[in-house]
Design a protein around this motif. Structure first.
Motif, short mmCIF file in Angstrom:
data_model
loop_
_atom_site.label_atom_id
_atom_site.label_comp_id
_atom_site.label_asym_id
_atom_site.label_seq_id
_atom_site.Cartn_x
_atom_site.Cartn_y
_atom_site.Cartn_z
N PRO A 42 44.02 70.58 34.93
CA PRO A 42 43.94 72.02 34.74
C PRO A 42 43.76 72.39 33.27
O PRO A 42 43.89 71.54 32.37
N ASN A 43 43.46 73.66 33.01
CA ASN A 43 43.37 74.15 31.64
C ASN A 43 44.67 73.86 30.91
O ASN A 43 45.76 74.04 31.46
N GLY A 44 44.54 73.40 29.66
CA GLY A 44 45.72 73.09 28.87
C GLY A 44 46.31 71.72 29.14
O GLY A 44 47.36 71.38 28.59
N ALA A 45 45.62 70.92 29.96
CA ALA A 45 46.14 69.58 30.28
C ALA A 45 46.04 68.62 29.10
O ALA A 45 46.77 67.63 29.05
N GLY A 46 45.13 68.90 28.15
CA GLY A 46 44.94 68.02 27.01
C GLY A 46 43.69 67.16 27.10
O GLY A 46 43.51 66.24 26.31
N ALA A 220 47.90 66.36 33.05
CA ALA A 220 48.54 67.67 33.24
C ALA A 220 49.68 67.77 32.24
O ALA A 220 50.42 66.79 32.04
N GLY A 221 49.79 68.91 31.60
CA GLY A 221 50.87 69.13 30.66
C GLY A 221 50.91 68.13 29.51
O GLY A 221 51.97 67.81 28.98
N GLY A 222 49.74 67.61 29.14
CA GLY A 222 49.67 66.66 28.05
C GLY A 222 50.01 65.23 28.40
O GLY A 222 50.05 64.36 27.53
N ALA A 223 50.25 64.97 29.69
CA ALA A 223 50.61 63.61 30.13
C ALA A 223 49.52 63.04 31.03
O ALA A 223 48.85 63.78 31.76
N LEU A 224 49.36 61.72 30.99
CA LEU A 224 48.46 61.03 31.90
C LEU A 224 49.23 60.69 33.16
O LEU A 224 50.18 59.91 33.14
N LEU A 225 48.82 61.30 34.28
CA LEU A 225 49.53 61.12 35.54
C LEU A 225 48.95 60.03 36.42
O LEU A 225 49.68 59.41 37.21
N ARG A 226 47.65 59.83 36.33
CA ARG A 226 47.02 58.85 37.23
C ARG A 226 45.73 58.36 36.57
O ARG A 226 45.02 59.13 35.92
N HIS A 227 45.41 57.08 36.73
CA HIS A 227 44.17 56.52 36.21
C HIS A 227 43.75 55.41 37.16
O HIS A 227 44.49 54.45 37.38
N GLY A 228 42.56 55.57 37.73
CA GLY A 228 42.09 54.56 38.65
C GLY A 228 40.78 54.97 39.29
O GLY A 228 40.09 55.88 38.82
N ALA A 229 40.43 54.31 40.38
CA ALA A 229 39.23 54.65 41.12
C ALA A 229 39.35 56.08 41.66
O ALA A 229 40.46 56.55 41.92
N PRO A 230 38.23 56.79 41.81
CA PRO A 230 38.30 58.18 42.27
C PRO A 230 39.12 58.37 43.55
O PRO A 230 39.89 59.32 43.67
N GLY A 231 38.96 57.45 44.50
CA GLY A 231 39.68 57.58 45.76
C GLY A 231 41.18 57.49 45.61
O GLY A 231 41.93 58.04 46.43
N ASP A 232 41.64 56.82 44.57
CA ASP A 232 43.08 56.69 44.31
C ASP A 232 43.59 57.79 43.39
O ASP A 232 44.65 58.37 43.64
N ALA A 233 42.84 58.05 42.32
CA ALA A 233 43.32 59.02 41.31
C ALA A 233 43.26 60.45 41.82
O ALA A 233 44.15 61.26 41.52
N LEU A 234 42.22 60.77 42.60
CA LEU A 234 42.05 62.15 43.07
C LEU A 234 42.82 62.36 44.38
O LEU A 234 42.26 62.66 45.43
N ASP A 235 44.10 62.22 44.28
CA ASP A 235 45.00 62.40 45.42
C ASP A 235 45.23 63.89 45.65
O ASP A 235 45.65 64.61 44.73
N THR A 236 44.97 64.37 46.86
CA THR A 236 45.04 65.81 47.10
C THR A 236 46.44 66.36 46.93
O THR A 236 46.61 67.50 46.48
N ALA A 237 47.46 65.59 47.26
CA ALA A 237 48.83 66.08 47.08
C ALA A 237 49.14 66.25 45.59
O ALA A 237 49.72 67.26 45.17
N LEU A 238 48.76 65.28 44.78
CA LEU A 238 48.98 65.38 43.34
C LEU A 238 48.20 66.54 42.74
O LEU A 238 48.73 67.33 41.96
N LEU A 239 46.93 66.65 43.13
CA LEU A 239 46.08 67.71 42.57
C LEU A 239 46.58 69.09 43.00
O LEU A 239 46.57 70.03 42.20
N SER A 240 47.01 69.21 44.23
CA SER A 240 47.54 70.50 44.70
C SER A 240 48.76 70.90 43.89
O SER A 240 48.95 72.07 43.55
N GLU A 241 49.58 69.91 43.53
CA GLU A 241 50.78 70.19 42.75
C GLU A 241 50.44 70.64 41.34
O GLU A 241 50.97 71.65 40.85
N ILE A 242 49.53 69.93 40.67
CA ILE A 242 49.27 70.26 39.26
C ILE A 242 48.40 71.50 39.10
O ILE A 242 48.50 72.19 38.09
#
Length: 256
Positions: A42-46, A220-242
């Protein structure tokens, strides 16, 4: 373009503070040539701040960034410019340069060689699908056409980046472009990675990230939360939260 998989661009424990606020906190990330790494959040994530640190434009307050195990602060500026180039969201030029002359500006970090520089300029224009624009005034081009010319310029800058590889950094390259040009820029980014460049792009469109990235880093919030293949990193639950909204499988708002 010459490259070698030995090259690596690494952020190690990077922290950046502005006006007492942490923009990035302890971010560690390694990128390798031949892959398209997309930074999302999101905006401001860094995201853009991290890209600026990876480019050497922003000096971290904590941690460090290395290229081939050498801190960016130890690189001579012209030598670094021959190894990495950054394309910002928008590049304004008020001069009446032709597209070819704009692309030729990318050769400025190199020792002048008229024949070589001309050949690389032509090759970069063709690689960016901007050859037909070469004799037109840059200021008369559309936004999408200008972005293609700017892509050619940064490609010309790093075309012969050395035997250990070169890096292309893109800060929201799709911003302000229509759908066709957005996909064009991302296809070109993929093609550059396929040619051996290390490519890192900041994107807001999650669907573009899912479609074109080899790797995705979620911030998000200046922190790296996930790094990996798109199918793993783009988790809908995580994205919905952030992002603070329910996202469906296509990353549109889930109204079900």
């Amino acid at each position: 373009m010459t490259t070698n998989a030995v090259s690596q661009l690494v952020a190690e424990g990077v922290g950046i503070v502005r006006q007492g606020r942490a923009i990035l906190s302890h971010v560690s990330l390694a990128a390798t040539p031949g892959r398209l790494l997309v930074l999302v959040g999101p905006n401001g994530a860094g995201k853009s701040t991290l890209l600026g640190a990876l480019a050497g434009r922003i000096r971290p307050d904590a941690g460090y960034v290395t290229l081939d195990a050498l801190p960016l602060t130890a690189w001579e500026p012209r030598a670094l410019a021959r190894r990495r180039a950054m394309l910002s969201q928008r590049v304004d030029l008020a001069f009446g340069f032709t597209a070819r002359e704009v692309v030729m500006l990318g050769r400025s970090p190199h020792v002048p060689d008229a024949v070589r520089d001309e050949a690389i300029t032509v090759a970069a224009l063709r690689a960016a699908h901007a050859w037909e624009l070469r004799d037109r005034r840059y200021t008369a081009l559309s936004g999408g056409e200008q972005q293609r010319v700017q892509l050619a310029r940064v490609l010309a800058q790093i075309w012969q980046g050395g035997s250990q590889g070169a890096w292309l950094l893109l800060d929201e390259p799709e911003a302000g472009l229509d759908i066709a040009h957005q996909h064009f820029i991302l296809r070109r980014a993929r093609a550059c990675a396929a040619m051996g460049l290390g490519v890192i792009a900041v994107l807001h469109d999650l669907n573009l990230a899912a479609r074109y990235a080899d790797e995705v880093a979620v911030l998000a919030g200046g922190a790296l939360l996930r790094h990996g293949a798109p199918g793993d990193a783009l988790d809908t639950a995580l994205l919905s939260e952030i992002y603070g909204i329910p996202l469906g499988r296509s990353f549109g708002i889930d109204v079900a």
